[in-house]
Scaffold this motif. Structure first.
Motif, PDB file in Angstrom:
ATOM      1  N   SER A  80       0.784  -1.104   0.210  1.00 12.56           N
ATOM      2  CA  SER A  80      -0.282   0.044   0.221  1.00 12.56           C
ATOM      3  C   SER A  80       0.920   1.314  -0.159  1.00 12.56           C
ATOM      4  N   VAL A  81       2.250   1.096   0.039  1.00 16.30           N
ATOM      5  CA  VAL A  81       3.067   2.390   0.269  1.00 16.30           C
ATOM      6  C   VAL A  81       2.958   3.247  -0.924  1.00 16.30           C
ATOM      7  N   ASP A  82       3.463   4.530  -0.904  1.00 18.86           N
ATOM      8  CA  ASP A  82       3.302   5.495  -2.101  1.00 18.86           C
ATOM      9  C   ASP A  82       4.778   5.343  -2.506  1.00 18.86           C
ATOM     10  N   ARG A  83       5.013   5.520  -3.873  1.00 15.53           N
ATOM     11  CA  ARG A  83       6.226   5.488  -4.361  1.00 15.53           C
ATOM     12  C   ARG A  83       7.166   6.603  -3.808  1.00 15.53           C
ATOM     13  N   VAL A  84       6.831   7.724  -3.595  1.00 10.00           N
ATOM     14  CA  VAL A  84       7.263   8.651  -3.195  1.00 10.00           C
ATOM     15  C   VAL A  84       7.968   8.501  -1.918  1.00 10.00           C
ATOM     16  N   LEU A 223      -5.225  10.365 -13.840  1.00  7.34           N
ATOM     17  CA  LEU A 223      -6.126  11.363 -14.125  1.00  7.34           C
ATOM     18  C   LEU A 223      -7.638  11.000 -13.528  1.00  7.34           C
ATOM     19  N   GLY A 224      -8.261  12.013 -13.286  1.00  8.25           N
ATOM     20  CA  GLY A 224      -9.631  11.946 -12.909  1.00  8.25           C
ATOM     21  C   GLY A 224     -10.282  13.180 -12.999  1.00  8.25           C
ATOM     22  N   ILE A 225     -11.684  13.162 -12.889  1.00  7.90           N
ATOM     23  CA  ILE A 225     -12.424  14.612 -12.962  1.00  7.90           C
ATOM     24  C   ILE A 225     -12.853  14.826 -11.651  1.00  7.90           C
ATOM     25  N   SER A 226     -12.273  15.792 -11.168  1.00  8.44           N
ATOM     26  CA  SER A 226     -12.607  16.410  -9.678  1.00  8.44           C
ATOM     27  C   SER A 226     -13.830  17.264  -9.713  1.00  8.44           C
ATOM     28  N   GLY A 260      -1.557  10.734  -9.919  1.00 10.50           N
ATOM     29  CA  GLY A 260      -0.764   9.797  -9.731  1.00 10.50           C
ATOM     30  C   GLY A 260       0.653  10.158  -9.412  1.00 10.50           C
ATOM     31  N   ASN A 261       1.635   9.347  -9.752  1.00 13.02           N
ATOM     32  CA  ASN A 261       3.219   9.544  -9.373  1.00 13.02           C
ATOM     33  C   ASN A 261       3.899   9.792 -10.536  1.00 13.02           C
ATOM     34  N   VAL A 262       3.504  10.166 -11.856  1.00 16.64           N
ATOM     35  CA  VAL A 262       4.187  10.419 -13.134  1.00 16.64           C
ATOM     36  C   VAL A 262       3.235  11.240 -13.893  1.00 16.64           C
ATOM     37  N   ILE A 263       3.796  12.003 -14.906  1.00 22.89           N
ATOM     38  CA  ILE A 263       3.063  12.813 -15.736  1.00 22.89           C
ATOM     39  C   ILE A 263       2.286  12.171 -16.464  1.00 22.89           C
ATOM     40  N   SER A 264       1.192  12.525 -16.799  1.00 21.21           N
ATOM     41  CA  SER A 264       0.124  11.606 -17.949  1.00 21.21           C
ATOM     42  C   SER A 264       0.406  11.651 -19.163  1.00 21.21           C
ATOM     43  N   ASP A 290       1.259  17.039 -15.046  1.00 25.44           N
ATOM     44  CA  ASP A 290       2.169  16.791 -13.993  1.00 25.44           C
ATOM     45  C   ASP A 290       1.483  16.133 -12.764  1.00 25.44           C
ATOM     46  N   PRO A 291       2.092  15.223 -12.017  1.00 25.89           N
ATOM     47  CA  PRO A 291       1.397  14.636 -10.718  1.00 25.89           C
ATOM     48  C   PRO A 291       1.384  15.647  -9.668  1.00 25.89           C
ATOM     49  N   GLY A 292       0.101  15.385  -9.225  1.00 27.41           N
ATOM     50  CA  GLY A 292      -0.351  16.479  -8.328  1.00 27.41           C
ATOM     51  C   GLY A 292      -1.025  17.790  -8.575  1.00 27.41           C
TER      52      GLY A 292
END
Length: 343
Positions: A80-84, A223-226, A260-264, A290-292
């Motif tokens: 479950s850990v995040d890559r960062v 990617l997601g629609i917020s 996510g953790n990488v550019i889409s 870009d991520p975030g």
């Protein structure tokens, strides 16, 4: 190995006492430093050099003990850990190991510390190979599910960590010899091996955990629609119905995020408006994000009629790997209020 079994095996760390040790290390270091200052003040040049060396050794080992605790923690949470977080922990540990090697590769201050210094060098070199190999192996396992040799590479890295642990115990024992100067405080326990078990079993477990669907280790966009907003803005009536003020045109804006953790990759946004005389379908390009980060995409104004019930839906047509396909669509049913129109 099932994901459930992987979860169970990894959560069996070598030492639950590590967290307690990490909390008490710094007070011990501060106390030892104060005592060292008093002792060094009255010691000869050779003794001062030896004490300063041993104090540096103790401080570095204390840092490494904390790093080893962090490594055990993220290793137990690979499913479950995040890559960062994983990269930050392993990179920080490698920096501490490199700092230690700078001391170890310098000449020891006296002949009595030659054996200690030699063992310390071997310890750090073994741990460095182990941490680097483990970190790269886990990330390769996550990024390339078809890789069949990564389990062997991780097993080799774990062997280096275990060998370093044994060499560290030998170094601590060397400091207990009568002819070797004693550090001002006992050396901390450092166990870099993140868990107990056979190398092959642990390696396969880590690979399975890194590839688990719940793991955040793999390089993938999210990617997601917020949000889906309108101009003029709709309101919600007491019955929960979205109501648009009387108008002849409405402009929709879709807010896209990358969790996510990488550019889409470039993708396409499709907006559909139904309920009027004809169904209207419009598309817009979604440039790499870009991520975030987030981006608002405004759709051209659309004609609407008062008194009609409409449904607007926005869909991200994702064709590349995505962390969550469930957040790629949003829809709103609304009515255009009757009355004097604007626009």
């Amino acid at each position: 190995m099932s994901a459930t079994l992987a979860h169970h095996v990894i959560l069996d760390p070598i030492r639950p006492r590590r967290r307690v040790a990490a909390r008490v290390i710094w007070p011990v270091v501060i106390t030892a430093a104060a005592v060292l200052a008093l002792v060094v003040a009255g010691a000869g040049r050779d003794t001062r050099a030896e004490l300063e060396y041993l104090d540096s050794l103790h401080a570095q080992a204390s840092d490494l003990a904390i790093g080893a605790e962090s490594l055990a923690d993220v290793s137990a949470r690979l499913f479950s850990v995040d890559r960062v977080e994983f990269v930050e922990v392993t990179d920080s540990l490698r920096v501490d190991l490199a700092t230690g090697l700078d001391l170890a590769r310098a000449s020891p201050p006296s002949d009595s510390l030659v054996a200690v210094n030699a063992l310390y060098t071997q310890v750090l070199e073994s741990w460095s190979r182990g941490v680097s190999g483990f970190a790269s192996g886990v990330l390769v396992a996550a990024d390339d599910p078809s890789n069949t040799v990564v389990a062997d590479n991780i097993a080799d890295a774990l062997a280096e960590l275990r060998a370093g642990d044994e060499l560290y115990r030998q170094m601590v024992a060397e400091l207990d010899r009568e002819e070797v100067p004693s550090p001002m405080a006992p050396m901390p326990e450092v166990i870099m091996m993140p868990a107990e078990g056979s190398l092959a079993t642990l390696s396969r477990t880590y690979v399975a955990a890194a590839r688990a669907p719940s793991s955040g280790l793999a390089l993938r966009a999210g990617l997601g629609i917020s949000q889906l907003v309108s101009d003029p803005s709709w309101l919600v009536d007491p019955d929960g119905q979205a109501v648009l003020p009387a108008t002849e045109q409405v402009t929709f804006t879709v807010v896209i995020t990358n969790s996510g953790n990488v550019i889409s990759f470039p993708e396409t946004l499709r907006l559909t408006l139904s309920g009027g005389p004809e169904i209207v379908v419009l598309t817009a390009d979604v440039e790499p994000l870009d991520p975030g980060r987030l981006r608002a995409i405004q759709i051209e104004p659309l004609d609407v009629e008062t008194g009609l019930v409409y449904e607007v839906s926005a869909v991200l047509e994702v064709t590349n790997t995505d962390t969550n396909l469930g957040d790629n669509e949003i829809s709103v049913v609304f009515v255009v209020n009757e009355g004097e129109t604007s626009g």
